[in-house]
Design a protein around this motif. Structure first.
Motif, PDB file in Angstrom:
ATOM      1  N   VAL A  44       0.874  -1.231  -0.166  1.00 51.56           N
ATOM      2  CA  VAL A  44       0.017   0.122   0.118  1.00 51.56           C
ATOM      3  C   VAL A  44       0.862   1.402  -0.130  1.00 51.56           C
ATOM      4  CG1 VAL A  44      -1.904   1.279   1.170  1.00 51.56           C
ATOM      5  CG2 VAL A  44      -1.896  -1.378   1.121  1.00 51.56           C
ATOM      6  N   PHE A  45       0.906   2.121  -0.895  1.00 48.59           N
ATOM      7  CA  PHE A  45       1.440   3.305  -1.260  1.00 48.59           C
ATOM      8  C   PHE A  45       0.477   4.423  -0.883  1.00 48.59           C
ATOM      9  CE2 PHE A  45       3.815   0.650  -3.894  1.00 48.59           C
ATOM     10  CZ  PHE A  45       5.191   0.971  -3.856  1.00 48.59           C
ATOM     11  N   SER A  46       0.913   5.327  -0.181  1.00 44.05           N
ATOM     12  CA  SER A  46       0.000   6.750   0.291  1.00 44.05           C
ATOM     13  C   SER A  46      -0.045   7.341  -1.084  1.00 44.05           C
ATOM     14  CB  SER A  46       0.541   7.421   1.422  1.00 44.05           C
ATOM     15  OG  SER A  46       0.413   6.646   2.634  1.00 44.05           O
ATOM     16  N   GLY A  47      -0.973   8.177  -1.365  1.00 46.76           N
ATOM     17  CA  GLY A  47      -1.246   9.114  -2.364  1.00 46.76           C
ATOM     18  C   GLY A  47      -0.367  10.303  -2.346  1.00 46.76           C
ATOM     19  N   ASN A  48       0.008  10.608  -1.315  1.00 48.68           N
ATOM     20  CA  ASN A  48       0.877  11.748  -1.134  1.00 48.68           C
ATOM     21  C   ASN A  48       2.210  11.440   0.116  1.00 48.68           C
ATOM     22  OD1 ASN A  48       0.150  13.077   1.604  1.00 48.68           O
ATOM     23  ND2 ASN A  48      -1.772  13.329  -0.017  1.00 48.68           N
ATOM     24  N   GLU A  49       3.010  12.430   0.277  1.00 49.34           N
ATOM     25  CA  GLU A  49       4.264  12.313   1.160  1.00 49.34           C
ATOM     26  C   GLU A  49       3.653  12.632   2.729  1.00 49.34           C
ATOM     27  OE1 GLU A  49       5.306  16.134  -0.479  1.00 49.34           O
ATOM     28  OE2 GLU A  49       3.784  14.463  -1.164  1.00 49.34           O
ATOM     29  N   LYS A  50       2.381  13.289   2.779  1.00 54.15           N
ATOM     30  CA  LYS A  50       2.011  13.813   4.236  1.00 54.15           C
ATOM     31  C   LYS A  50       2.100  12.532   5.346  1.00 54.15           C
ATOM     32  CE  LYS A  50      -1.591  15.743   2.862  1.00 54.15           C
ATOM     33  NZ  LYS A  50      -2.786  16.268   2.752  1.00 54.15           N
ATOM     34  N   PRO A  51       1.667  11.525   4.956  1.00 54.42           N
ATOM     35  CA  PRO A  51       1.717  10.317   6.010  1.00 54.42           C
ATOM     36  C   PRO A  51       2.748   9.326   5.708  1.00 54.42           C
ATOM     37  CG  PRO A  51       0.045   9.721   4.421  1.00 54.42           C
ATOM     38  CD  PRO A  51       0.594  10.977   3.838  1.00 54.42           C
ATOM     39  N   LEU A  52       3.950   9.883   4.972  1.00 54.84           N
ATOM     40  CA  LEU A  52       4.851   8.855   4.773  1.00 54.84           C
ATOM     41  C   LEU A  52       5.644   8.017   5.899  1.00 54.84           C
ATOM     42  CD1 LEU A  52       6.738   7.393   2.475  1.00 54.84           C
ATOM     43  CD2 LEU A  52       8.297   9.511   2.668  1.00 54.84           C
ATOM     44  N   ILE A  53       6.028   8.694   7.057  1.00 53.87           N
ATOM     45  CA  ILE A  53       6.621   8.100   7.935  1.00 53.87           C
ATOM     46  C   ILE A  53       5.701   6.998   8.528  1.00 53.87           C
ATOM     47  CG2 ILE A  53       7.450   8.389  10.262  1.00 53.87           C
ATOM     48  CD1 ILE A  53       9.339  10.498   9.281  1.00 53.87           C
ATOM     49  N   ASP A  54       4.137   7.571   8.853  1.00 53.20           N
ATOM     50  CA  ASP A  54       3.442   6.749   9.270  1.00 53.20           C
ATOM     51  C   ASP A  54       3.067   5.660   8.517  1.00 53.20           C
ATOM     52  OD1 ASP A  54       2.917   8.131  11.729  1.00 53.20           O
ATOM     53  OD2 ASP A  54       1.228   9.344  10.653  1.00 53.20           O
ATOM     54  N   ASN A  55       3.133   5.680   7.134  1.00 52.45           N
ATOM     55  CA  ASN A  55       2.873   4.445   6.141  1.00 52.45           C
ATOM     56  C   ASN A  55       3.904   3.566   6.552  1.00 52.45           C
ATOM     57  OD1 ASN A  55       3.622   3.291   3.736  1.00 52.45           O
ATOM     58  ND2 ASN A  55       1.514   4.127   3.071  1.00 52.45           N
ATOM     59  N   VAL A  56       5.137   3.834   6.533  1.00 54.92           N
ATOM     60  CA  VAL A  56       6.161   2.859   6.471  1.00 54.92           C
ATOM     61  C   VAL A  56       6.375   2.228   7.688  1.00 54.92           C
ATOM     62  CG1 VAL A  56       8.841   2.564   6.243  1.00 54.92           C
ATOM     63  CG2 VAL A  56       7.482   4.386   5.038  1.00 54.92           C
ATOM     64  N   LYS A  57       6.010   3.069   9.090  1.00 57.55           N
ATOM     65  CA  LYS A  57       5.820   2.378  10.170  1.00 57.55           C
ATOM     66  C   LYS A  57       4.560   1.361  10.521  1.00 57.55           C
ATOM     67  CE  LYS A  57       8.328   5.971  13.018  1.00 57.55           C
ATOM     68  NZ  LYS A  57       8.427   6.730  14.277  1.00 57.55           N
ATOM     69  N   SER A  58       3.854   1.469   9.549  1.00 56.44           N
ATOM     70  CA  SER A  58       2.546   0.805   9.770  1.00 56.44           C
ATOM     71  C   SER A  58       2.738  -0.614   8.947  1.00 56.44           C
ATOM     72  CB  SER A  58       1.494   1.443   9.314  1.00 56.44           C
ATOM     73  OG  SER A  58       1.254   2.463  10.394  1.00 56.44           O
ATOM     74  N   GLY A  59       3.972  -0.556   8.141  1.00 57.86           N
ATOM     75  CA  GLY A  59       3.935  -1.661   7.103  1.00 57.86           C
ATOM     76  C   GLY A  59       3.853  -1.494   5.664  1.00 57.86           C
ATOM     77  N   GLY A  60       3.371  -0.233   5.608  1.00 58.71           N
ATOM     78  CA  GLY A  60       3.078   0.416   3.793  1.00 58.71           C
ATOM     79  C   GLY A  60       4.409   0.204   3.172  1.00 58.71           C
ATOM     80  N   ALA A  61       4.228   0.594   1.871  1.00 54.72           N
ATOM     81  CA  ALA A  61       5.342   0.403   0.876  1.00 54.72           C
ATOM     82  C   ALA A  61       5.772   1.779   0.527  1.00 54.72           C
ATOM     83  CB  ALA A  61       4.805  -0.134  -0.334  1.00 54.72           C
ATOM     84  N   GLY A  62       5.527   2.871   0.849  1.00 48.28           N
ATOM     85  CA  GLY A  62       6.061   4.112   0.600  1.00 48.28           C
ATOM     86  C   GLY A  62       4.870   5.142   0.190  1.00 48.28           C
ATOM     87  N   CYS A  63       5.066   6.104  -0.858  1.00 45.86           N
ATOM     88  CA  CYS A  63       4.251   6.932  -1.331  1.00 45.86           C
ATOM     89  C   CYS A  63       4.670   7.262  -2.945  1.00 45.86           C
ATOM     90  CB  CYS A  63       4.407   8.311  -0.519  1.00 45.86           C
ATOM     91  SG  CYS A  63       5.655   9.314  -0.982  1.00 45.86           S
ATOM     92  N   ILE A  64       3.342   7.398  -3.432  1.00 47.71           N
ATOM     93  CA  ILE A  64       3.505   8.052  -4.963  1.00 47.71           C
ATOM     94  C   ILE A  64       2.893   9.159  -4.835  1.00 47.71           C
ATOM     95  CG2 ILE A  64       2.640   7.351  -7.563  1.00 47.71           C
ATOM     96  CD1 ILE A  64       2.438   4.439  -6.417  1.00 47.71           C
ATOM     97  N   SER A  65       3.584  10.334  -5.115  1.00 54.18           N
ATOM     98  CA  SER A  65       3.065  11.518  -4.876  1.00 54.18           C
ATOM     99  C   SER A  65       3.482  12.683  -5.899  1.00 54.18           C
ATOM    100  CB  SER A  65       4.186  12.310  -3.690  1.00 54.18           C
ATOM    101  OG  SER A  65       3.518  13.596  -3.256  1.00 54.18           O
ATOM    102  N   ALA A  66       2.725  13.457  -6.225  1.00 53.02           N
ATOM    103  CA  ALA A  66       2.835  14.573  -7.385  1.00 53.02           C
ATOM    104  C   ALA A  66       4.079  15.248  -7.113  1.00 53.02           C
ATOM    105  CB  ALA A  66       1.549  15.459  -7.510  1.00 53.02           C
ATOM    106  N   THR A  67       4.211  15.792  -5.746  1.00 55.40           N
ATOM    107  CA  THR A  67       5.383  16.813  -5.427  1.00 55.40           C
ATOM    108  C   THR A  67       6.658  15.950  -5.311  1.00 55.40           C
ATOM    109  OG1 THR A  67       4.516  16.414  -3.392  1.00 55.40           O
ATOM    110  CG2 THR A  67       4.164  18.720  -4.490  1.00 55.40           C
ATOM    111  N   ALA A  68       6.571  14.564  -5.890  1.00 56.12           N
ATOM    112  CA  ALA A  68       7.968  13.974  -6.014  1.00 56.12           C
ATOM    113  C   ALA A  68       8.481  14.627  -7.283  1.00 56.12           C
ATOM    114  CB  ALA A  68       7.855  12.520  -5.847  1.00 56.12           C
ATOM    115  N   ASN A  69       7.606  15.037  -8.112  1.00 52.85           N
ATOM    116  CA  ASN A  69       8.167  15.591  -9.360  1.00 52.85           C
ATOM    117  C   ASN A  69       9.255  16.777  -9.154  1.00 52.85           C
ATOM    118  OD1 ASN A  69       7.157  14.597 -12.028  1.00 52.85           O
ATOM    119  ND2 ASN A  69       5.317  14.508 -10.767  1.00 52.85           N
TER     120      ASN A  69
END
Length: 313
Positions: free
Chosen positions: A193-218
């Motif tokens: 599970v990737f978050s759709g932006n970076e705002k919850p990135l750390i929470d995502n990874v700590k919860s077992g998620g895969a990272g983020c796919i974010s517009a602002t990563a451009n």
């Protein structure tokens, strides 16, 4: 063999267009290579790529040209969703044959209020038509735009029917509790599970998620990728606060033309400005205001100007 699972930070790569609105291959390749140099993967043909303003043929041809230019396929998750089963299957099969890590697939989004059974049949038909064990589908949940949600029950049914092919999800609900619920329900079974932006990135990874796919990563790939790598540290927490500030600035503008304005400004390349209708370019007064706000945060795009100079040669 299927490519290794992709994780971390990915960018829905913005697509540069020439004045005649045809894709600008040179600039696109240069941007992809710059993103990779910043440790950011490539989710080209996503929402911020203006993919739904492009034909299937354009997407397939552009993907071929990027690969021919030496961009590695193992860092790619191209968008292949379409309202047409035929088109979704064709583009997904093409990307899979080329060797990408996975494909990001929107639900069919024209008809609203469709039953779960209809969505299950759509994705099932695509899997069967592609008919390739290497296919890895990342479901694209973006109800604010598609208005066609991907439910827990649909994920459960698809994973049961196609445990190899259904690999994960991009959750662009902008609702962290919902993203967390998907991680809690399915990550243990190999659903990334990737978050759709970076705002919850750390929470995502700590919860077992895969990272983020974010517009602002451009425009901010390096710092977001660094946050991902340092998620368990105090430095990571500090970085999370800063990348969220950058995100907050960008959310004050229409995202796609604003991203292109930033690339044009920090890359000293005005050729990045065009967007395809119905979008319109960022007005110069708005753009200058945005850049001033970013500069105040100490924002920069290291190496971009050099990358764009190579594209212009």
């Amino acid at each position: 063999m299927a490519a290794a699972r992709i994780k971390g930070v990915l960018s829905p790569v913005v697509t540069p267009f020439k004045r005649d609105l045809s894709p600008d291959v040179g600039r696109f390749v240069a941007h992809c290579k710059w993103l990779l140099s910043q440790d950011c993967g490539l989710a080209m043909f996503g929402t911020n790529s203006e993919a739904n303003s492009m034909s299937a043929g354009e997407r397939m041809e552009l993907l071929e040209k990027v690969v021919a230019a030496g961009v590695p396929t193992d860092r790619m998750m191209p968008g292949t969703g379409a309202c047409s089963i035929v088109e979704a299957a064709k583009v997904s099969a093409h990307a899979t044959r080329i060797g990408v890590s996975g494909v990001l697939m929107l639900p069919p989004f024209y008809y609203k209020g469709v039953p779960e059974e209809g969505l299950f049949r759509f994705f099932s038909e695509v899997v069967q038509r592609v008919g390739d064990d290497r296919l890895r589908i990342y479901l694209y949940h973006i109800p604010p735009v598609s208005a066609v949600p991907i439910t827990h029950r649909l994920v459960e049914r698809l994973m049961k029917a196609y445990p190899k092919q259904i690999a994960g999800m991009k959750d662009s609900s902008d609702d962290w509790p919902h993203t967390r619920s998907m991680i809690d329900a399915f990550a243990k079974d190999g659903f990334d599970v990737f978050s759709g932006n970076e705002k919850p990135l750390i929470d995502n990874v700590k919860s077992g998620g895969a990272g983020c796919i974010s517009a602002t990563a451009n425009i901010n790939p390096g710092r977001i990728a660094e946050t991902y790598k340092k998620y368990a540290t105090a430095e990571g927490e500090r970085l999370q606060g800063w990348i969220n500030e950058v995100r907050a600035v960008m959310q004050g503008y229409v995202m796609i033309p604003a991203l292109k304005y930033c690339i044009a400004h920090y890359g000293s390349d005005a050729g990045w400005a065009p967007v395809r209708p119905p979008l319109v370019e960022t007005a110069d007064a708005q753009g200058k205001d945005m850049i001033a706000r970013l500069d105040k945060l100490g924002f920069a795009m290291p190496g971009l100007k050099q990358a764009m100079a190579v594209a212009a040669e």
